[in-house]
Design a protein around this motif. Structure first.
Motif, PDB file in Angstrom:
ATOM      1  N   ASP A  40       0.828  -1.203   0.000  1.00 53.51           N
ATOM      2  CA  ASP A  40       0.000   0.000   0.000  1.00 53.51           C
ATOM      3  C   ASP A  40       0.869   1.263   0.000  1.00 53.51           C
ATOM      4  O   ASP A  40       0.568   2.246  -0.676  1.00 53.51           O
ATOM      5  CB  ASP A  40      -0.918  -0.003   1.225  1.00 53.51           C
ATOM      6  CG  ASP A  40      -1.977   1.086   1.165  1.00 53.51           C
ATOM      7  OD1 ASP A  40      -2.523   1.327   0.077  1.00 53.51           O
ATOM      8  OD2 ASP A  40      -2.244   1.699   2.213  1.00 53.51           O
ATOM      9  N   GLN A  44       1.103   4.233  -2.762  1.00 52.33           N
ATOM     10  CA  GLN A  44       0.971   5.647  -2.397  1.00 52.33           C
ATOM     11  C   GLN A  44       2.145   6.468  -2.925  1.00 52.33           C
ATOM     12  O   GLN A  44       1.965   7.585  -3.417  1.00 52.33           O
ATOM     13  CB  GLN A  44       0.883   5.780  -0.867  1.00 52.33           C
ATOM     14  CG  GLN A  44       0.604   7.192  -0.374  1.00 52.33           C
ATOM     15  CD  GLN A  44       0.613   7.268   1.140  1.00 52.33           C
ATOM     16  OE1 GLN A  44       1.462   6.670   1.799  1.00 52.33           O
ATOM     17  NE2 GLN A  44      -0.341   7.994   1.699  1.00 52.33           N
ATOM     18  N   ASP A  50      -2.839   6.350  -1.140  1.00 47.09           N
ATOM     19  CA  ASP A  50      -2.788   4.917  -0.844  1.00 47.09           C
ATOM     20  C   ASP A  50      -4.017   4.234  -1.415  1.00 47.09           C
ATOM     21  O   ASP A  50      -5.043   4.872  -1.699  1.00 47.09           O
ATOM     22  CB  ASP A  50      -2.657   4.695   0.666  1.00 47.09           C
ATOM     23  CG  ASP A  50      -3.990   4.590   1.369  1.00 47.09           C
ATOM     24  OD1 ASP A  50      -4.378   3.487   1.754  1.00 47.09           O
ATOM     25  OD2 ASP A  50      -4.649   5.646   1.510  1.00 47.09           O
ATOM     26  N   ALA A  68       1.002   5.213   4.101  1.00 51.16           N
ATOM     27  CA  ALA A  68       0.184   4.053   3.739  1.00 51.16           C
ATOM     28  C   ALA A  68      -1.263   4.342   4.153  1.00 51.16           C
ATOM     29  O   ALA A  68      -1.767   5.420   3.875  1.00 51.16           O
ATOM     30  CB  ALA A  68       0.735   2.785   4.359  1.00 51.16           C
ATOM     31  N   CYS A  69      -1.923   3.409   4.862  1.00 47.85           N
ATOM     32  CA  CYS A  69      -3.320   3.646   5.229  1.00 47.85           C
ATOM     33  C   CYS A  69      -3.464   4.323   6.585  1.00 47.85           C
ATOM     34  O   CYS A  69      -4.589   4.517   7.062  1.00 47.85           O
ATOM     35  CB  CYS A  69      -4.100   2.341   5.208  1.00 47.85           C
ATOM     36  SG  CYS A  69      -3.441   1.067   6.301  1.00 47.85           S
TER      37      CYS A  69
END
Length: 312
Positions: A40, A44, A50, A68-69
């Motif tokens: 992820d 991104q 992401d 990332a998340c």
């Protein structure tokens, strides 16, 4: 109640992960989490947002800062330095599939940590590695770690090593001086009860004597000072006392385990905890649920691991 919710994760993890089978499952989940975060984060970096939550990276002079998340790069860095030691230490799994998975997750974790470009997290991570090596029979490797860290600093772009403000001063160090000074003033004024949970960023104005223009209405960027400022010195004492007893019991358990993967794994739990606690000196990770709940879960998981290998 908010603090109790976070600490309850310690008891949940300590009770739920006490068998060897559940430990193995937890390690597999951790491997998948790191691989997923890594992929992820790469997405991104390549496409600006992401894949999971469509969170954009934060531009910086040294390059994109990847989250990332996670909501921001600091939260990602905190997660990585807390749990990466567990993944890296388990490269010696019995099957090639597990070893390759752990290797992939570990390399992706290191890449993500680099891309956060968060100097405090790098320092905390190296500090954790030094702590780990110091508690093994291979202390001579400490010199190599220090030399490697120095070499990396030498080759990094200056904008990643030094963050200058509009006055050409080292921004982070200057700002932390004022942030910590304000927190100290609050603690001196309200040493027993503090200002209340989640009130510091506004309440500190009442006690701030310097009235400097820098980073107004902001957290203390030191988890220990902020705990004392918001909930009082007795609260900070309780936290430190708990950590002291936890580390004391875990070190006692380490002495009962012969040299091998089980001992190194238990030490890795402490390594991740130490990295987190070092970062808490210079950041606000004790006051963000995503990071502090992971920390309490790690402590509980470590306590459960002691039981799963037959030591208390």
């Amino acid at each position: 109640m908010k603090v109790l919710q976070q600490v309850s994760l310690f008891w949940i993890a300590a009770d739920a992960l006490h068998t060897s089978e559940r430990q193995r499952t937890a390690f597999r989940v951790l491997t998948f989490v790191f691989i997923g975060l890594g992929l992820d984060g790469i997405w991104q970096y390549a496409f600006g947002k992401d894949l999971i939550r469509q969170i954009a990276f934060e531009p910086a002079s040294a390059g994109p800062r990847i989250s990332a998340c996670f909501k921001n790069y600091g939260l990602l860095a905190s997660f990585v330095i807390t749990f990466l030691p567990l993944l890296a230490i388990n490269l010696e799994r019995k099957t090639p599939v597990h070893s390759l998975g752990n290797l992939a997750g570990s390399l992706l974790g290191c890449l993500l940590l680099f891309w956060t470009r968060l100097r405090g997290a790098w320092i905390a991570f190296v500090g954790g590695i030094c702590f780990h090596i110091w508690n093994t029979k291979k202390r001579v490797y400490l010199l190599w770690v220090i030399l490697a860290a120095g070499a990396i600093l030498f080759f990094l772009p200056r904008s990643m090593v030094v963050h200058l403000d509009s006055e050409s001063k080292e921004q982070s160090l200057i700002e932390r001086f004022y942030l910590w000074d304000r927190a100290a003033q609050v603690i001196l004024a309200r040493p027993w009860t503090g200002t209340g949970i989640n009130t510091y960023s506004v309440a500190h104005q009442e006690y701030d004597k310097r009235k400097n223009w820098r980073v107004r209405n902001y957290y203390a960027h030191n988890g220990y000072l902020q705990i004392a400022a918001e909930t009082g010195l007795p609260s900070l004492f309780c936290l430190l006392a708990f950590l002291f007893l936890y580390f004391k019991e875990t070190f006692a358990a380490l002495k009962k385990i012969p040299e091998g993967l089980e001992r190194r794994t238990l030490l890795a739990f402490l390594t991740g905890s130490v990295s987190f606690l070092i970062l808490a000196v210079i950041d606000t990770i004790f006051h963000n649920p995503q990071t502090v709940m992971g920390f309490w879960f790690l402590l509980g998981w470590g306590a459960a691991y002691r039981r799963s290998v037959g030591v208390r």
